[in-house]
Design an enzyme around this catalytic site. Sequence first.
Site, PDB file in Angstrom:
ATOM      1  CB  SER A 139      -0.039   5.510   3.874  1.00  0.00           C
ATOM      2  OG  SER A 139       0.501   6.085   4.247  1.00  0.00           O
ATOM      3  CE1 TYR A 152       0.647   1.969   7.523  1.00  0.00           C
ATOM      4  CE2 TYR A 152       1.495   4.032   7.380  1.00  0.00           C
ATOM      5  CZ  TYR A 152       0.464   3.000   7.377  1.00  0.00           C
ATOM      6  OH  TYR A 152      -0.731   3.521   6.565  1.00  0.00           O
TER       7      TYR A 152
END
Length: 262
Positions: A139, A152
């Site tokens: 990401s 995360y």
Amino acid sequence: MPRFALITGASSGIGLALAEALARRGQALILVARQRDALDSAACELSQRFGVEVLFRVCDLSEPLQISGLLHELEQSGRQIELLVNNAGVGTSGAFIDQDWSREQELLELNVLALARLCHGIGAMMERTGGGRILNVASMASLLPGPWMSSYYASKAFVLHFSEGLREELKGRGIKVSVLCPGPTRTAFYRNADMRLGKLDDGKRVMTPEEVAFLAVKALRRAPAMIIPGWRNRLFACGVRLLPRWVMRKLAGRINRLALAS
């Protein structure tokens, strides 16, 4: 026997879009996720639309024993995996110490340990059968710390650095490793993480899963180390390298808190 691409988290979002983009190019697939009904539906649709063999396996990748079972089945079946796409992942939001630990543990098991385990097991199978490709989905969050989504962001930083290291280790063994770093994408991820995109979701800054998948599969032909889909995301990546980390930390924290509050 066809050579397969195995895609985790393939029942929806970017995983399903990647499956469609690959099937469109004639690639046989093995879809892996937890949702049997969604997998069955996706497998039938892709097989009928594109005339490729599409198998599916129900597996909770946050459970190590289920991963062992999946790897054992792949070994015994003799099916050759030419592309592994580690897409499965989850997010949590809010102050870390306020979270239920079971959710944080599931995040680490899925985003970090399951990905590494599949790279290890399927990577070894690829070497024995002459090589292959691995695409790990990280990401843009992997490029900076992310307050209020600390686990995360850190898990995706692991995916990025692990993938780049693995690329160097495996290039002499016939295995090419790339890492995909999408930015905000219109999927159920934010809803599942109890967040909302709010003003970011203006139709320009947020890509669709199909857009991300098209650019990722197109780039895979060149097998670059890192795939960043979209010029806005590439521009952001340049900014991350230029600005002090404390600035990026504050900025990410502000954005994440606004997403929690919206």
